[in-house]
Design an enzyme around this catalytic site. Sequence first.
Site, PDB file in Angstrom:
ATOM      1  N   GLU A 193       0.843  -1.191   0.000  1.00 55.65           N
ATOM      2  CA  GLU A 193       0.000   0.000   0.000  1.00 55.65           C
ATOM      3  C   GLU A 193       0.882   1.246   0.000  1.00 55.65           C
ATOM      4  OE1 GLU A 193      -2.352   2.674  -0.432  1.00 55.65           O
ATOM      5  OE2 GLU A 193      -3.393   0.744  -0.296  1.00 55.65           O
ATOM      6  N   SER A 223      -0.251   4.386   0.200  1.00 61.56           N
ATOM      7  CA  SER A 223      -0.820   5.481   0.974  1.00 61.56           C
ATOM      8  C   SER A 223      -1.483   4.924   2.225  1.00 61.56           C
ATOM      9  CB  SER A 223      -1.830   6.254   0.106  1.00 61.56           C
ATOM     10  OG  SER A 223      -2.313   7.385   0.781  1.00 61.56           O
ATOM     11  N   GLY A 275      -7.082   1.046   3.413  1.00 60.53           N
ATOM     12  CA  GLY A 275      -8.517   1.241   3.203  1.00 60.53           C
ATOM     13  C   GLY A 275      -8.888   1.749   1.835  1.00 60.53           C
ATOM     14  N   GLY A 276      -7.908   2.208   1.069  1.00 56.58           N
ATOM     15  CA  GLY A 276      -8.189   2.629  -0.293  1.00 56.58           C
ATOM     16  C   GLY A 276      -9.087   3.850  -0.384  1.00 56.58           C
ATOM     17  N   THR A 277      -9.683   4.028  -1.550  1.00 60.37           N
ATOM     18  CA  THR A 277     -10.533   5.191  -1.817  1.00 60.37           C
ATOM     19  C   THR A 277     -11.702   5.264  -0.855  1.00 60.37           C
ATOM     20  OG1 THR A 277      -9.953   5.214  -4.165  1.00 60.37           O
ATOM     21  CG2 THR A 277     -12.011   6.292  -3.539  1.00 60.37           C
ATOM     22  N   CYS A 278     -12.373   4.144  -0.628  1.00 54.31           N
ATOM     23  CA  CYS A 278     -13.616   4.144   0.151  1.00 54.31           C
ATOM     24  C   CYS A 278     -13.431   4.776   1.519  1.00 54.31           C
ATOM     25  CB  CYS A 278     -14.137   2.720   0.299  1.00 54.31           C
ATOM     26  SG  CYS A 278     -15.633   2.614   1.294  1.00 54.31           S
ATOM     27  N   HIS A 336     -46.584  -0.991   8.236  1.00 55.58           N
ATOM     28  CA  HIS A 336     -47.238   0.296   8.043  1.00 55.58           C
ATOM     29  C   HIS A 336     -46.950   1.196   9.237  1.00 55.58           C
ATOM     30  CE1 HIS A 336     -50.205   3.283   6.932  1.00 55.58           C
ATOM     31  NE2 HIS A 336     -50.657   3.235   8.203  1.00 55.58           N
TER      32      HIS A 336
END
Length: 456
Positions: free
Chosen positions: A32, A34, A37-40, A438
């Site tokens: 990794e 950066s 967790g990446g972009t998300c 409902h």
Amino acid sequence: MKYDAIVIGSGQGGNPLSQKLADQGWNVALIEKSHLGGTCINTGCTPTKTMVHSAQVAHYARNSMRWGVHASAVNVDLPAVVARKEKIVQSFRAGQQSKVNARKSLRLYRGEARFESPRKVRVNGDTLESERIFINTGARPSIPVLQGLDSVGYLTNASIMELRELPEHLLVLGGGYIGLEFGQMFRRFGSRVTIIHRGSQILPREDADVVAELQRALEAEGVSFVLNARTSQVNNCNGRIALTYESKDGTEVVTGSHLLLAVGRVPNSDTLDLDNAGVRTDQAGFIRVNDRLETNVPGIWAIGDAKGGPAFTHISYNDYQIIYGNLIEEKNLSIRNRIVPYSVFTDPQLGGVGMTEKEARANGKRLKIGKIPMSYVARALERDETAGLMKIVVDASNDRILGASILAPEGGELIQILGMTMLAGLPYTLLKGAVYIHPTLAEGFFSLMEDVKPVD
């Protein structure tokens, strides 16, 4: 150093894949460059939806008299909004780090990966080897070629979330998911907002009737739209941003204090030296894969945004499920014909699944269509949130649902009921006899299913 698997990128596919393979006793390298967790987690779903909710609270407070509630001196503390967002992002990152730390056979390498050969990857001077390599490098904002762009301080989906001062007038270039979500968000924070879009319709994939209703809802909040605008240049004009575009009326200029670029995404495949591995990409740089997510090079797979297709976190996660299921559980899973629900997190939310009406017509299907306004739904009336509609597209030959669009409060939640019906291969008529609580928004399916009828 040799590994049983190398995972490049710790996004929503790469993270669980590396962890689950390590749980199987594999020695796994996770690379990794950066944040985990990446972009998300870092610049996508988590921070944006956190800030979207702050904007919704501001909207409710500012319009509280609509519900008989008195609130005064409503203002947005943008630094506090950003701090709340950062706290949540940091907690998610820490959670991912703890999962890596808990697995002794999973080693995290911080740095940028580059292929040396189909089985070798170099990172920070180390050469890693494996018979199985998984690419989960994601995508980044596309920066258009636009005269004068380098002379102004433009924003992307990542940098706009770092602002501590509210833009006086935000110009948004692009009428897709990102442009609409940030446009409404900052309008609710208190900015003037103008969205400039090249096409004749925002969200061009969607049906025109659905998009028209969403645009009306956004315009009712003060968001302005400029459509059919071919942007030609941008300039710094006495400290303001002047954007020049061509329209049917000729050359026109709109000025603002800030410019957000939201014109698409490009894959982060250009730094991987894919040629050294022989991995093929399309003209846009997205990695080509087969139905089982393997590239043209056996032993190399691509997951999530790196391979193109729907750019959703849940697609990346499902990519992981398919790869893991095939490798470890000896299943025969494929991306072919998978059913993909999605949501645009505007308010009202636009939830979608399957084909739109225009896509179904283009496929030559005989159709039945049902459509009702949200003003037909008791719960929407009680909430005084009746903007939007429900629409369902049905195959007339077997009554199975081909797709649906729900523009409503919590439209992203509602659409998943129809998505599950599609997944089960059941006819829409099943929902006509269902029992709904409902009053709920889902109860609107009663009226929607009753409205289904053949169309020409």
